[in-house]
Motif scaffolding. Structure first.
Motif: not given
Length: 461
Positions: A26-31, A81-86, A129-137, A189-193
């Motif tokens: 899944c996107y955002g997890r570690n492979f 770390l932090d798997v993305k579409e690319r 509460r665990r989130a520190d910033f919101l990122e939009f892609t 940069n760990t994905l929360v949601s």
């Protein structure tokens, strides 16, 4: 021969180890690369070739030395770390510069929560509460994320889309430009949601008859939108309104004429709202209207179908056919009913029972046998030897008593043709001359006198 067995085992192991294996993450997890593909003591080269989108091959690790900071290596495994579409692509290894083996094919899955909104609606997300910033892609540019909110740096979200109200992030009047992924992350940069937003246009469908009217309205400033019309017979849209101004002479390249000459007009409104009306619709007005804002985002789609009235001759034919069908059905039903009723009457007629044997007394001759036809108004007599032979008195009128003359024959009785002639028990009784029998009193008279019928022919005692 036995020395070939270890070599065969090594060859089989090598072939099995270098077979291409497909993995999903899944996107955002570690492979984690499978340990049976990259051995702990592997000192060769590890390559990655992206496939989505297709890109050049790059070196990830050589002699246990990582070339990309997004990878982590230990004695037992190698992780991304932090798997993305690319990161979707193929991993390969090489022990020298001439031979490579494809070992793992990575497929990145979209495990985000799906949300959908209509054009102009509001969209909101709860902040963990665990989130520190919101990122939009954005969907059309996955490699260009933007920061919409930062817990430690409120200035980072100024001038962008959305605002924070307590623990909720809100965005007003969404459009297709807001389609994409909204990722809440930690500082590392760990994905929360992760949420995926899809904005869709409003869709309306209308059916009208020829010469009827069509009215289209939408909560959008007409000065900031464009309206186009695409007939069903064409593929290219034709502008009907631009920046709030109607284009009455919109040219139709198929017919070579204007679309709605003198038939389209704007609707007056206090609040800036898009509104126009088309009068006296034609069959050629069937098509698709599209309303877009100043940025080209699709806000409304109107599908119109204009029908022509059926000819009067068709209505006449349909009416005559319906009447003919009703008449035929009625005749069939009536004929069936008549057949059923006639068969019932034939079956219900009982067989005529044989009339009982009747004997008639005549002064001239004795009856020779039974007579089965009863002449009208003639009384019948039945001989009953077990009871006194006395004549029964009729219910309505009683017969006059017959007094025999001295030494002469008895007078014939005067029979009254009343209702007793056809009564259910017309049995007169007889009395033998010279014999005396007790007689029952009459049924309908208090008199003790009884009517007696005497005959010389019965005097055989």
């Amino acid at each position: 021969m036995f020395w070939l067995l270890p070599l065969l085992a090594v060859c089989c192991f090598s072939v099995g180890s270098y077979a291409l294996q497909t993995e999903e993450e899944c996107y955002g997890r570690n492979f984690w690369l499978p340990s049976d593909k990259v051995f702990p003591d592997f000192n060769g080269k590890l390559f990655f070739t992206p496939t989505n989108p297709r890109g050049p091959k790059k070196l990830v690790m050589e002699n246990r030395e990582l070339k990309d900071p997004r990878y982590r290596a230990s004695y037992f495994a190698i992780s991304l770390l932090d798997v993305k579409e690319r990161d979707e692509g193929i991993f390969s290894i090489s022990y020298d510069d001439h031979k490579e083996f494809d070992i793992v094919k990575l497929k990145v899955l979209d495990c985000s929560d799906k949300d959908s909104r209509n054009y102009g609606a509001m969209y909101s997300c709860s902040i963990s509460r665990r989130a520190d910033f919101l990122e939009f892609t954005p969907l059309h540019s996955l490699d260009q994320p933007r920061i919409l909110w930062n817990r430690t740096d409120p200035q980072a979200s100024r001038g962008g889309r959305g605002q924070v109200d307590r623990s909720v992030w809100e965005m007003m009047k969404v459009t297709q430009a807001d389609n994409g992924y909204y990722n809440f992350r930690k500082k590392d940069n760990t994905l929360v949601s992760r949420k995926k937003l899809t904005v869709t246009e409003y869709t309306e469908s209308y059916e009208r008859m020829v010469n009827e009217d069509l009215r289209i309205t939408f909560a959008l400033d007409p000065a900031l939108c464009t309206v186009t019309f695409t007939p069903w017979s064409e593929m290219e849209p034709i502008e009907v309104m631009k920046a709030g101004r109607l284009i009455e002479d919109g040219y139709d390249w198929t017919t070579g004429e204007s679309l709605f000459p003198g038939r389209i007009r704007k609707l007056a409104s206090v609040v800036p709202t898009l509104g126009f009306e088309i009068d006296h619709l034609k069959a050629s007005d069937s098509g698709r209207f599209e309303v877009r804002d100043q940025n080209g985002n699709l806000a409304l789609v109107v599908k119109l179908k204009v029908k022509e009235p059926a000819p009067q001759l068709l209505y006449i034919v349909i009416g005559v056919g319906a009447i003919f069908a009703v008449v035929v059905c009625w005749c069939c039903v009536r004929r069936c009913c008549c057949k059923k009723s006639s068969s019932k009457r034939n079956n219900s007629v009982p067989q005529t029972a044989a009339a009982p044997a009747q004997y008639y007394h005549d002064d001239a001759s004795q009856p020779s046998g039974p007579n089965y036809s009863t002449p009208p108004y003639v009384p019948t007599y039945t001989y009953e030897p077990t009871r006194p032979l006395t004549a029964r008195e009729p219910e309505s009128r009683s017969l006059e008593p017959l007094v025999p003359a001295s030494g002469g024959p008895a007078a014939a009785p005067s029979v009254s043709l009343g209702s007793d002639c056809l009564s259910s028990d017309p049995e007169p009784r007889f009395e033998l001359k010279g014999l005396s029998f007790p007689s029952a009193p009459p049924l309908s008279s208090d008199s003790t006198q009884c009517d007696v019928y005497t005959s010389d022919k019965l005097n055989f005692i």
